[in-house]
Write a protein that holds these residues in place. Structure first.
Motif, PDB file in Angstrom:
ATOM      1  N   TYR A 105       0.857  -1.199  -0.051  1.00  0.00           N
ATOM      2  CA  TYR A 105       0.150   0.073   0.023  1.00  0.00           C
ATOM      3  C   TYR A 105       0.671   1.221  -0.063  1.00  0.00           C
ATOM      4  O   TYR A 105       1.797   1.273   0.705  1.00  0.00           O
ATOM      5  CB  TYR A 105      -1.160  -0.047   1.179  1.00  0.00           C
ATOM      6  N   ASN A 300      -4.702   0.177  -4.423  1.00  0.00           N
ATOM      7  CA  ASN A 300      -3.658   0.312  -3.094  1.00  0.00           C
ATOM      8  C   ASN A 300      -3.005   1.643  -2.967  1.00  0.00           C
ATOM      9  O   ASN A 300      -2.008   1.741  -2.215  1.00  0.00           O
ATOM     10  CB  ASN A 300      -2.901  -0.924  -3.107  1.00  0.00           C
ATOM     11  N   GLU A 343      -8.748  -2.947   4.741  1.00  0.00           N
ATOM     12  CA  GLU A 343      -8.244  -3.632   3.947  1.00  0.00           C
ATOM     13  C   GLU A 343      -7.291  -4.742   4.125  1.00  0.00           C
ATOM     14  O   GLU A 343      -7.598  -5.790   3.920  1.00  0.00           O
ATOM     15  CB  GLU A 343      -7.273  -2.721   3.065  1.00  0.00           C
TER      16      GLU A 343
END
Length: 439
Positions: A105, A300, A343
């Motif tokens: 990320y 992301n 997430e």
């Protein structure tokens, strides 16, 4: 090195937003992910204090924090070599020393690139105007200010076309006025405020409360003239060439303005590392983000702060950007931290930034505060006030925020300030009053 078994979160930038994001993301994820911050250098600068540095009310070291020991204590990795490029299709960034960093990320919090080159003669190097956008610039501006005080002459302060942060221009104009009066040379310094805004107090937000009336009154009381809807054509040594643009886009007037000293906020654009990456940025290089702060193409990749693409509040004769104030940035940070936790837990992100605006504009011996909920009109709350208390509040804010960074804390500040200013019930409860009601 990052643990390959854990998700790797990389934060690009360690300014006001990126530094606090590192703390809050680490708080939200704990040991469930590795967190790395990539920054050019290892020093945090408190940017809101730069106008004070430029008139020697602060020294550089008073507004700096060395981040390495703070991040180490929080188990956050710091890479001070900076970033030369972002490759979101590969989940990699190119580091400034030629290395490559993988991520799961990415949180982009770079702030803007200062586009002095877009206007001939603008900027401290190699141009003819000063800047308070970076502490390096503020130190140069302080030397130039000392020269002005020794040999007084005309001053021009303001913000050019494409700028998207106007508060520091107003702050600096009025701080400069205060310090010139203290040095007893204000009577020999004619001052003009030149801005791309369509009116004084627009601030890129179409005004907040009576910012127009409050700031026009301050300007008149301090004998500062102004030119609005101004397009700076070029700057020469001691001379600024400005076009005043009418509502229909035609040139209303041409001005050749002599100056001994000038500070002009430059246009903003995205940093070189992200500009031109298809799907990631708009034509100016600002990061595209959805309501969850995620990039629509690369899910992301998150972004926060001045680097985020936000459309203007409406058409203006000269391009005027939208500011990303501290309250908005703080809410972006919180939304991203919670979304990353979702997430990593296998859920879809649901958190959204509140996009409210609160600002303390210090004038040295007073100031203006405003609060907008939401930042973009129409608003539920549209509030502004002025007084000497604003200067004291700004000093307190500086001490609190720098202390927070030194301690590695992510405790929100702006919401608490808003609650104190306008009352908890106005911020927390859904509005049940007509939209025209103002605090």
């Amino acid at each position: 090195m990052a643990d390959s078994k854990k998700p790797h979160v990389v934060i690009l930038g360690a300014g006001l937003g990126g530094t606090v994001a590192a703390f809050e993301i680490k708080d939200a994820l704990g040991y469930a992910a590795d967190v790395t911050v990539v920054n050019r250098g290892s020093t945090f600068h408190f940017v809101p204090s730069n106008p004070w540095v430029a008139v020697r009310w602060r020294k550089r070291e008073a507004i700096e924090v060395q981040l390495e020991p703070v991040f180490r204590k929080r188990d956050i990795r710091l890479l001070p070599q900076g970033c030369s490029g972002v490759r979101p299709a590969d989940n990699q960034i190119d580091l400034g020393d030629g290395g490559v960093l993988d991520y799961d990320y990415l949180v982009i919090a770079t702030g803007p690139e200062l586009a002095f080159d877009e206007i001939e003669g603008l900027g401290p190097t190699p141009g003819f105007t000063q800047s308070v956008c970076h502490v390096d610039h503020a130190e140069v501006a302080a030397d130039a200010f000392d020269a002005l005080a020794a040999n007084p002459g005309p001053v021009i302060i303001g913000a050019v076309q494409g700028a998207s942060c106007f508060g520091p221009a107003y702050e600096f104009a009025l701080i400069l006025d205060t310090e010139l009066r203290r040095r007893k040379v204000r009577d020999r310094v004619p001052m003009t405020f030149v801005t791309s805004e369509p009116y004084i107090g627009h601030l890129g937000l179409d005004g907040v409360g009576d910012t127009r009336g409050l700031l026009e009154s301050e300007m008149r009381n301090r004998h500062i003239k102004w030119i609005t809807s101004a397009r700076v054509k070029k700057v020469e040594a001691g001379m600024m060439h400005v076009e005043a643009i009418d509502d229909d886009g035609s040139i209303k007037a041409n001005h050749a303005l002599p100056f001994t000293y000038s500070m002009m906020l430059p246009p903003f654009r995205g940093v070189a590392a992200v500009r031109g990456v298809e799907g990631l940025v708009n034509p100016r290089g600002f990061i595209l983000a959805d309501k969850h702060q995620r990039n629509p193409t690369f899910h992301n990749v998150y972004s926060l702060g001045v680097c985020v693409a936000i459309p203007p509040v409406g058409p203006t004769p000269v391009p005027v950007g939208v500011p990303k104030t501290g309250f908005m940035i703080e809410s972006m940070v919180t939304a991203i931290a919670h979304n990353l936790r979702q997430e990593i837990n296998g859920q879809e992100p649901t958190n959204e930034a509140t996009w409210n605006a609160i600002c303390l504009a210090d004038f040295g011996d007073g100031g203006v505060a405003f609060f907008a909920q939401p930042q973009i009109p129409p608003r539920n709350i549209n509030w502004a006030a002025s007084g000497k208390w604003v200067h004291l509040a700004k000093v307190g804010f500086e001490k609190y925020f720098i202390g927070k960074v030194k301690r590695g804390e992510s405790v929100p500040f702006y919401e608490r300030l808003a609650l104190d200013l306008i009352g908890a019930h106005r911020l927390k409860e859904p509005s049940s009053t007509p939209s025209g009601d103002q605090a």
